[in-house]
Design an enzyme around this catalytic site. Structure first.
Site, PDB file in Angstrom:
ATOM      1  N   ALA A 118      27.246  30.499  58.558  1.00 49.12           N
ATOM      2  CA  ALA A 118      26.584  29.957  59.746  1.00 49.12           C
ATOM      3  C   ALA A 118      27.566  29.187  60.623  1.00 49.12           C
ATOM      4  O   ALA A 118      27.568  29.327  61.844  1.00 49.12           O
ATOM      5  CB  ALA A 118      25.434  29.043  59.317  1.00 49.12           C
ATOM      6  N   HIS A 154      36.803   2.167  48.499  1.00 42.94           N
ATOM      7  CA  HIS A 154      36.496   2.158  47.069  1.00 42.94           C
ATOM      8  C   HIS A 154      35.151   1.500  46.855  1.00 42.94           C
ATOM      9  O   HIS A 154      34.891   0.467  47.468  1.00 42.94           O
ATOM     10  CB  HIS A 154      37.584   1.379  46.321  1.00 42.94           C
ATOM     11  CG  HIS A 154      37.287   1.236  44.858  1.00 42.94           C
ATOM     12  ND1 HIS A 154      37.445   2.282  43.965  1.00 42.94           N
ATOM     13  CD2 HIS A 154      36.815   0.184  44.143  1.00 42.94           C
ATOM     14  CE1 HIS A 154      37.097   1.872  42.759  1.00 42.94           C
ATOM     15  NE2 HIS A 154      36.709   0.609  42.836  1.00 42.94           N
TER      16      HIS A 154
END
Ligand code: NAI
Length: 464
Positions: A319, A443
């Site tokens: 797509a 993080h």
């Protein structure tokens, strides 16, 4: 007779995106679509409904396998199949109506019906003929028949991906022919819902064209999830009654024949361009041996004023590839410089874990004789992945040995389909592995695994 600058044939991701961009660029635009709703295969019977079922069945898997580990006790939910299908249909409806809204907003006429091109500059829909300076063919693809096999699809017992999204009930046993994207995504849905799923694949590896290490790890993970595989086997025939089917396949290694029974057989051995009824023969549009419309690098066919994009032309049947071509083709028609970088088109398989890749595989680099380096990092070393029980995969980054330029990336792991885009952007900017490695990554996120793989291309990953 209405007159347009552009008529787009087909309102899938290629066609509707092309139509919107044409309108945004000031061109009077219409889009022909014969389905009741806009969005093509992707929104109606492909990408979007399958993602809804993958999401729902993944939640069930989590409840059955991981909730108790996290201290969430109690009975696992049971499957109300009708409701699951209703949820899927609701997701489809929201998205297809969204495209209708975008058409209205951009003043694009939806010509309802199936289009044909009687001559260049004309599009016939029903009894009406419309004039268009430019025509974009974006009529998409349909499931291919199983090659070399005697199989009749009834979409009830012997189904393609379309029928697999509408089964009357969750089957006890399903045979999937073909270990490609469709087979493994839909196979995963039903395996999680309790179906015994067996995949029969002609080749010796699953997901053709993927990185070899990813293929191996992916197969192991799917086997752990309960999907079984018969590899190196060509399906010969499928005999079906109203409720059951018998699949006969031949093993390539010794030509021996086996027969297996199933409640449902899913045929997922590829797709082919859909150009029925367009009148391309008479129009004289050149078609390749593979049935694809031939175009130049700016999506022009050999017939002046007729363009083609998406699944009907060469390239991966994806797509997002069609969307990119849609935008670029509109820009070419508007006199701008439309361009698609075919070297940076990601591929994603939406199983759990997800699988994603972009650029070259290691095998391709070997075949090209290009000197490269590999930076690999396991999600076992990624705190966030372990917290969600998904330490099983890895990120593999390939970079040029001399220049350190990123050449490809292959990921199997949590959210791989999102993580891959960092590398797509890096590749578009011609970045080096060091550029990725020197970029601060938050993080705790799974994206740190991508950075670690980049670090592994240099002085080494930290958490390996
Ligand atoms: P595929 O081309 O990905 O895989 C077909 C598989 O069938 C191959 O592994 C092939 O070796 C095998 N096969 C062929 N003949 C066989 C036989 N007689 N017996 C056993 N195995 C046989 O095709 P698939 O999965 O049908 O997908 C079609 C297209 O749709 C692809 O281009 C795919 O990229 C696209 N798609 C993409 C999705 C995504 O991006 N997540 C989701 C669904 C479809």
């Amino acid at each position: 007779m209405a007159q347009y600058d552009v008529i787009v044939i087909g309102a899938g991701p290629g066609g509707y995106v092309a139509a919107i961009r044409c309108a945004q660029l000031g061109l009077k635009t219409a889009c022909v679509e014969g389905r009741e709703t806009l969005g093509g295969t992707c929104l109606n019977v492909g990408c979007i409904p399958s993602k809804a079922l993958l999401h729902a069945s993944h939640q069930l898997h989590e409840a059955e396998h991981n909730f108790a580990k996290m201290g969430l006790k109690g009975k696992s939910p049971s499957v109300d199949w009708k409701q699951m299908l209703a949820y899927k249909d609701d997701v489809i409806g929201q998205n297809t109506k969204g495209i209708e809204f975008l058409f209205k907003k951009n003043k694009i006429d939806w010509l309802k019906g199936w289009g044909a091109i009687p001559e260049a500059g004309k599009v016939k829909v029903g009894d009406e003929v419309h004039e268009a300076k430019n025509i974009i063919i974006a009529s998409g693809s349909e499931a291919s028949p199983v090659p070399g096999a005697d199989v009749t699809v009834d979409e009830k017992v012997v189904v393609t991906s379309t029928g697999a999204l509408e089964l009357g009930k969750v089957p006890k046993k399903m045979i999937v022919i073909g270990a490609g994207v469709i087979g493994l995504e839909m196979g995963s849905v039903y395996a999680r819902l309790g179906t015994e799923v067996q995949v029969i694949e002609f080749l010796d590896a699953i997901t053709p064209g993927m990185d070899t290490e990813v293929q191996r790890q992916f197969k192991k993970i799917l086997e752990k999830q309960g999907i079984s595989f018969v590899m190196g086997a060509a399906v010969q025939k499928v005999e079906a009654t109203k409720t059951k089917a018998k699949v006969t396949y031949k093993l390539r290694k010794d030509d021996s024949e086996e027969t297996v029974d199933a409640d449902i057989v899913l045929c997922a051995t590829g797709r082919r361009p859909f150009v029925d009824g367009l009148g391309l023969d008479k129009l004289g549009v050149e078609i390749s041996e593979r049935g694809q419309i031939k175009t130049d690098t700016q999506w022009r066919t050999n017939v002046p004023g007729v363009y083609a994009i998406g699944d009907v032309i060469d390239g991966p049947m994806l797509a997002h590839k069609a969307e990119d071509e849609g935008m670029a083709c509109a820009e070419v028609i508007a006199g701008k410089h439309g361009h698609v970088n075919y070297g940076v088109i990601p591929g994603v398989i939406y199983t759990a874990p997800e699988v994603a890749s972009v650029g070259k595989t290691e095998q391709e680099l070997k075949d090209e004789g290009r000197a490269y380096k590999v930076g690999k990092f396991s999600f076992m070393g990624n705190a966030r992945a372990k917290a969600v029980f998904q330490g099983d995969g890895f990120v593999k980054l390939l970079a040029d040995k001399e220049t350190d330029r990123v050449l490809g990336c292959h990921i199997i792991g949590p959210g791989a389909g999102d993580l891959i885009h960092e590398i797509c952007v890096a590749m578009e900017f011609g970045a080096s592995a060091e550029d990725v490695a020197l970029t601060c990554h938050a993080h705790p996120t799974t994206s740190e695994a991508v950075r670690e793989a980049a670090l592994a291309c240099g002085d080494g990953a930290i958490h390996a």
